[in-house]
Design a protein around this motif. Structure first.
Motif, PDB file in Angstrom:
ATOM      1  N   ASP A   6       0.832  -1.213   0.000  1.00 28.98           N
ATOM      2  CA  ASP A   6       0.000   0.000   0.000  1.00 28.98           C
ATOM      3  C   ASP A   6       0.862   1.257   0.000  1.00 28.98           C
ATOM      4  N   ASN A   7       2.065   1.165  -0.555  1.00 27.10           N
ATOM      5  CA  ASN A   7       2.972   2.316  -0.570  1.00 27.10           C
ATOM      6  C   ASN A   7       2.447   3.437  -1.464  1.00 27.10           C
ATOM      7  N   GLU A  35       8.308   2.508  -4.659  1.00 24.94           N
ATOM      8  CA  GLU A  35       8.500   2.010  -3.283  1.00 24.94           C
ATOM      9  C   GLU A  35       8.014   0.564  -3.147  1.00 24.94           C
ATOM     10  N   ASN A  36       6.914   0.239  -3.820  1.00 18.37           N
ATOM     11  CA  ASN A  36       6.442  -1.159  -3.792  1.00 18.37           C
ATOM     12  C   ASN A  36       7.504  -2.089  -4.391  1.00 18.37           C
ATOM     13  N   GLU A  71       2.892  -4.217  17.338  1.00 16.72           N
ATOM     14  CA  GLU A  71       3.135  -2.851  16.881  1.00 16.72           C
ATOM     15  C   GLU A  71       1.855  -2.016  17.001  1.00 16.72           C
ATOM     16  N   ASP A  98      -2.815   1.321  14.426  1.00 14.20           N
ATOM     17  CA  ASP A  98      -3.261   2.246  13.371  1.00 14.20           C
ATOM     18  C   ASP A  98      -4.798   2.314  13.362  1.00 14.20           C
ATOM     19  N   ARG A 148       1.449  -2.152   7.022  1.00 12.69           N
ATOM     20  CA  ARG A 148       2.310  -1.139   7.640  1.00 12.69           C
ATOM     21  C   ARG A 148       3.434  -1.685   8.511  1.00 12.69           C
ATOM     22  N   TYR A 184       5.906  -2.466   5.497  1.00 16.21           N
ATOM     23  CA  TYR A 184       6.390  -1.443   4.555  1.00 16.21           C
ATOM     24  C   TYR A 184       6.782  -0.141   5.236  1.00 16.21           C
ATOM     25  N   LYS A 185       6.394   0.034   6.497  1.00 15.81           N
ATOM     26  CA  LYS A 185       6.843   1.242   7.205  1.00 15.81           C
ATOM     27  C   LYS A 185       8.051   0.959   8.102  1.00 15.81           C
ATOM     28  N   ALA A 186       8.495  -0.285   8.130  1.00 18.89           N
ATOM     29  CA  ALA A 186       9.633  -0.636   8.998  1.00 18.89           C
ATOM     30  C   ALA A 186      10.931  -0.081   8.420  1.00 18.89           C
ATOM     31  N   HIS A 187      11.937   0.177   9.289  1.00 22.39           N
ATOM     32  CA  HIS A 187      13.249   0.635   8.809  1.00 22.39           C
ATOM     33  C   HIS A 187      13.898  -0.439   7.959  1.00 22.39           C
ATOM     34  N   PRO A 204      12.429  -3.662   6.276  1.00 19.63           N
ATOM     35  CA  PRO A 204      11.342  -4.607   5.981  1.00 19.63           C
ATOM     36  C   PRO A 204      11.823  -6.047   5.844  1.00 19.63           C
TER      37      PRO A 204
END
Ligand code: C5P
Length: 234
Positions: A8-9, A14-15, A186, A189, A212, A215-218, A220
């Protein structure tokens, strides 16, 4: 238990970079499905799916949550079949007639994607669900799932909290696909019915969907590795 990574980037690049970063996983990547949802498909369309397929032999889960009259849904599914995907979502609230028509369409092909129906979105809690459906979330989810099972579709999207009860009410082979996973506790959200990997295992979830937290991790790759370590033997 398979892992579906929700891509969902905000950009296709980014995907693709995320999927490319998974290369070191080697054969373990066969346990991963890539989930293309509304944001990515509206932006990148079929081109985006073709681009993802170049990064390895991943299964593609197209999560568009279709909800329309039977004739329109059947037309959409015939078009989706041509894209070459492996699983797609509809809403179970489209009704028995539509789901039965879809199951009949699938039966006419050897390689039609798995079709799974969303029962109650995992962003609903009891109150929010009752406001819209005037029904209890848990019992209504079971009802929609039984309807989907009797109509002949492959499974349902539900929360981990309902997975086991759905299997008991239908069949252990009726697939449960569970978003709302926060593997290591985590942030939740906008998700209300969340669960950990351990919960998902106990609930016999067939596919966990995680966005998330990956894909939001430092890093992945590291998160995916940890998830696969906990789930791959299932
Ligand atoms: O980022 P997060 O892990 O919450 O992402 C969950 C993914 O699963 C999103 O792509 C969302 O659209 C999808 N999904 C969901 N609940 C459902 C069906 C799909 O969260 N019932």
């Amino acid at each position: 238990m398979k892992l579906c990574i929700a891509l969902d980037n905000p950009t296709l690049e980014e995907n693709l970079a995320l999927v490319d970063s998974l290369r070191p996983l080697g054969n373990a990547r066969s346990h991963i499905w890539l989930k293309v949802g509304l944001r990515s498909f509206i932006r990148d369309g079929i081109y985006g799916i073709e681009a993802l397929k170049k990064y390895g032999d991943y299964r593609i889960f197209l999560d568009l949550k279709l909800y329309d009259i039977p004739n329109t849904m059947l037309g959409a599914l015939k078009e989706m079949y041509k894209i070459g995907i492996d699983m797609l979502t509809i809403h179970t609230s489209c009704g028995f007639e539509a789901m039965r028509a879809i199951a009949n369409l699938k039966a006419g092909y050897n390689d039609f994607p798995l079709i799974v129906g969303v029962s109650a979105l995992t962003s609903f809690d009891d109150l929010g669900f009752e406001e819209i459906y005037n029904a209890k979330l848990f019992s209504h989810t079971l009802k929609l799932s039984s309807l989907a099972y009797n109509a002949g579709i492959s499974g349902v999207v539900c929360s981990v909290e309902e997975s086991l009860a759905i299997k008991r009410a239908t069949d252990k082979h009726f697939l449960t696909i569970t978003p709302g996973i926060r593997p290591f506790n985590e942030s939740t959200d906008d998700q209300k019915r969340v669960a950990t990997l351990q919960d998902a295992k106990i609930a016999q979830s067939d596919f966990i969907v995680i966005g998330r937290p990956i894909y939001k991790a430092h890093n992945p790759l590291q998160v995916v590795e940890q998830i696969l370590n906990e789930t791959m033997n299932e």
